[in-house]
Design an enzyme around this catalytic site. Structure first.
Site, mmCIF file in Angstrom:
data_model
loop_
_atom_site.group_PDB
_atom_site.id
_atom_site.type_symbol
_atom_site.label_atom_id
_atom_site.label_comp_id
_atom_site.label_asym_id
_atom_site.label_seq_id
_atom_site.Cartn_x
_atom_site.Cartn_y
_atom_site.Cartn_z
ATOM 1 N N PRO A 288 37.697 37.114 18.889
ATOM 2 C CA PRO A 288 38.518 37.339 20.239
ATOM 3 C C PRO A 288 39.039 39.108 20.496
ATOM 4 O O PRO A 288 39.594 39.454 19.625
ATOM 5 C CB PRO A 288 39.907 36.293 20.076
ATOM 6 C CG PRO A 288 39.811 36.352 18.530
ATOM 7 C CD PRO A 288 38.428 36.469 17.977
ATOM 8 N N GLY A 289 39.148 39.300 21.636
ATOM 9 C CA GLY A 289 39.524 40.583 21.828
ATOM 10 C C GLY A 289 40.471 40.519 23.120
ATOM 11 O O GLY A 289 41.688 40.591 22.858
ATOM 12 N N ARG A 331 38.375 47.456 36.416
ATOM 13 C CA ARG A 331 37.801 46.035 36.495
ATOM 14 C C ARG A 331 37.976 45.445 37.719
ATOM 15 O O ARG A 331 37.104 44.600 38.042
ATOM 16 C CB ARG A 331 38.857 45.196 35.378
ATOM 17 C CG ARG A 331 38.612 45.807 34.155
ATOM 18 C CD ARG A 331 39.196 44.744 32.969
ATOM 19 N NE ARG A 331 38.305 43.324 32.933
ATOM 20 C CZ ARG A 331 38.602 42.373 33.552
ATOM 21 N NH1 ARG A 331 39.920 42.384 34.225
ATOM 22 N NH2 ARG A 331 37.974 41.345 33.297
ATOM 23 N N TYR A 335 34.230 44.179 38.347
ATOM 24 C CA TYR A 335 34.047 42.816 38.456
ATOM 25 C C TYR A 335 35.094 42.080 39.256
ATOM 26 O O TYR A 335 34.882 40.960 39.395
ATOM 27 C CB TYR A 335 34.716 42.403 36.972
ATOM 28 C CG TYR A 335 34.346 43.171 35.980
ATOM 29 C CD1 TYR A 335 32.930 43.295 35.232
ATOM 30 C CD2 TYR A 335 35.369 43.858 34.839
ATOM 31 C CE1 TYR A 335 32.699 43.967 34.495
ATOM 32 C CE2 TYR A 335 34.921 44.508 33.877
ATOM 33 C CZ TYR A 335 33.642 44.596 33.589
ATOM 34 O OH TYR A 335 33.224 45.166 32.560
ATOM 35 N N CYS A 362 39.009 59.572 45.138
ATOM 36 C CA CYS A 362 38.335 59.610 46.282
ATOM 37 C C CYS A 362 37.230 58.755 46.587
ATOM 38 O O CYS A 362 35.995 58.969 46.631
ATOM 39 C CB CYS A 362 37.650 61.220 46.211
ATOM 40 S SG CYS A 362 38.882 62.351 46.214
ATOM 41 N N GLU A 363 37.726 57.471 46.749
ATOM 42 C CA GLU A 363 36.563 56.378 46.775
ATOM 43 C C GLU A 363 37.275 55.110 47.384
ATOM 44 O O GLU A 363 38.386 54.975 46.842
ATOM 45 C CB GLU A 363 36.180 56.177 45.389
ATOM 46 C CG GLU A 363 34.877 55.404 45.439
ATOM 47 C CD GLU A 363 33.974 55.693 43.998
ATOM 48 O OE1 GLU A 363 34.117 56.877 43.716
ATOM 49 O OE2 GLU A 363 33.657 54.570 43.632
ATOM 50 N N TYR A 392 40.591 46.212 28.022
ATOM 51 C CA TYR A 392 39.411 46.755 28.899
ATOM 52 C C TYR A 392 39.988 47.482 30.116
ATOM 53 O O TYR A 392 39.314 47.754 31.064
ATOM 54 C CB TYR A 392 38.353 45.387 29.477
ATOM 55 C CG TYR A 392 37.914 44.749 28.239
ATOM 56 C CD1 TYR A 392 36.882 45.448 27.398
ATOM 57 C CD2 TYR A 392 38.020 43.538 28.182
ATOM 58 C CE1 TYR A 392 36.363 44.479 26.472
ATOM 59 C CE2 TYR A 392 37.546 42.556 26.865
ATOM 60 C CZ TYR A 392 36.618 43.167 26.214
ATOM 61 O OH TYR A 392 36.156 42.556 25.174
#
Ligand code: LLP
Length: 435
Positions: A288-289, A331, A335, A362-363, A392
């Site tokens: 597990p992480g 994330r 995702y 800038c996005e 993460y």
């Protein structure tokens, strides 16, 4: 969702591990990641206890979720081994003084240098991911005059996310060796090499899994492989590593299975399947992480601007810009991940309004929390806290737009300890030979 030590103090400011988020920002600037040490240690202990009771001989912390020497020491103190996926991760774990036998090494394209580093350090398990690697590891082990224990990563054709899993005959991805086509030959080759010893099989089916159904199908397929290896090659699989992927809550409605229940269910499933197959049950291992570090981490940002944007119809969405974004949490963009955010520096009586928390890159896809309800009096200078960012986020951080990556600060009993310091512009300039 929030770390177990989270509370509000008398003037309404969020306190994590006994530390007022305003004090953390005053000391380490924003954004800042706060990691509740007690929370990490408690989770590590809980996983070790529950999975050991369910038949595991080892629970490894998947370091890719977030790694620093301090974290490696905490989880090892609590009885976990460590799963590393590169020479860099291994170097940090070595620096933390974690013994080699407690380490499992992954990677679908380990370099010769990484393999040699692992063998020199005495890494307890190397997980074989390809035919090429069998020869490479065998060669490095022979040169070092050792016998290296290995597992074979098996592609079982199961992919699981949250409460859904897909089982397909052929899994079209880069990891592991196919359960139906390749594992038997890999095991034959390993057995013929005196510098390798096969200890078992490995399978990792995905991430953010909420129940045991995906593990059940994966275990059935891998037990069938173990049975075949026994029948046809007389090889006993001593260890079955079922990887990580145990899910956590990011939102109120997320409801992952309790740690002990998940462990018990997986343990019972493997036990029953081995009995049915007529093979001894191998010792289990897990990695597990996210479930260890994710809920223990919180990101604190400062609000810079609040911009009402008129939508179609009569609606307004308030775009709340913070001083980080996709460079400290990719994330959401990558995702479509969802997060919970709260006004952290005070309590407000104002009604909630529909907001989108965005970064400073800038996005336009630079979104931290796509849909949030935050108080209507939100203003520049307010601090926001985003929950469950321990896994993460810092681990996948970048320097996009030359933003320095934030500090990670451990909090416990009102004390702060730097786990990773904040980057400076000098750190970034150092890479530029013309600077
Ligand atoms: N073991 C192996 C072999 C893995 O590949 C992974 C994750 C883990 C263990 C740990 O999985 P966890 O328990 O943390 O779910 N960046 C993505 C997650 C990628 C996970 C890759 N492998 C995310 O942010 O959701």
């Amino acid at each position: 969702m929030w770390p177990q030590g989270a509370r509000r103090n008398a003037d309404g400011s969020l306190v994590i591990g006994g530390v007022d988020v305003r004090d953390a920002v005053a000391e380490y600037q924003s954004p800042v990641f706060l990691i509740d040490e007690t929370d990490v240690r408690t989770r590590a202990r809980e996983f070790r206890g529950a999975y050991t009771a369910a038949g595991a001989s080892r629970v490894y912390y998947a370091a890719k979720a977030f790694l620093a020497t301090t974290i490696a020491r905490w989880v090892h103190d609590e009885g976990l081994g460590i799963d590393v996926a590169s020479g860099g991760e291994l170097a940090v774990v070595q620096r933390a003084g974690i013994p080699g036998e407690a380490i499992v090494m992954h990677g679908n394209n380990k370099s010769m240098e990484e393999i040699e580093q692992a063998i020199r350090y005495g890494v307890g398990r190397i997980v074989v991911d390809s035919f090429e690697e069998i020869a490479r590891i065998a060669d490095a082990a022979a040169r070092a005059n050792i016998v290296q224990p290995v597992l074979v990563r098996v592609t079982v054709g199961v992919e699981a996310h949250t409460h859904e899993y897909i089982a397909t005959a052929h899994e079209d991805q880069k990891f592991g060796l196919s359960a139906t086509h390749d594992v038997d030959e890999a095991v034959r080759r390993i057995s013929a090499l005196p510098s390798l010893t096969l200890v078992g099989l490995h399978s990792h089916i995905g991430s953010q899994i909420f129940d045991a159904s995906g593990f059940e199908v994966a275990a059935a397929r891998i037990v069938a492989v173990a049975q075949r290896l026994w029948d046809q090659q007389g090889i006993e699989i001593e260890e079955l590593n079922l990887g990580g992927g145990m899910g956590i809550a990011y939102l109120d409605e997320d409801d992952p299975l309790d740690v002990a229940d998940m462990a018990r269910e997986i343990g019972a499933i493997v036990e029953a399947q081995c009995q049915q197959a007529g093979i001894p049950r191998p010792a289990l291992a897990f990695e597990p992480g996210r479930a260890i570090i994710g809920p223990a981490g919180v990101t604190v940002y400062e609000v810079g601007t609040v911009k009402p944007v008129r939508l179609e119809g009569d609606e307004t969405r308030w775009y709340v810009s913070v001083d980080g974004g996709m460079s400290d949490n990719i994330r959401t963009a990558l995702y479509d991940a969802e997060y919970t955010v709260t006004l952290a520096s005070r309590i407000s009586e104002a009604p909630d309004i529909p907001c989108r928390v965005v970064g400073k890159h800038c996005e336009s896809g630079d979104i931290v929390v796509r849909d949030a309800m935050l108080p209507a009096d939100l203003a520049p200078g307010d601090l926001l806290a985003v929950a469950a960012t321990g896994a993460y986020c810092r681990a996948m951080a970048s320097n996009y737009n030359y933003l320095p990556r934030p500090a990670v600060v451990a909090v416990s009993d009102g004390r702060m300890q730097v786990v990773l310091r904040r980057e400076t512009l000098d750190d970034l300039m150092r890479l530029d030979p013309g600077a």
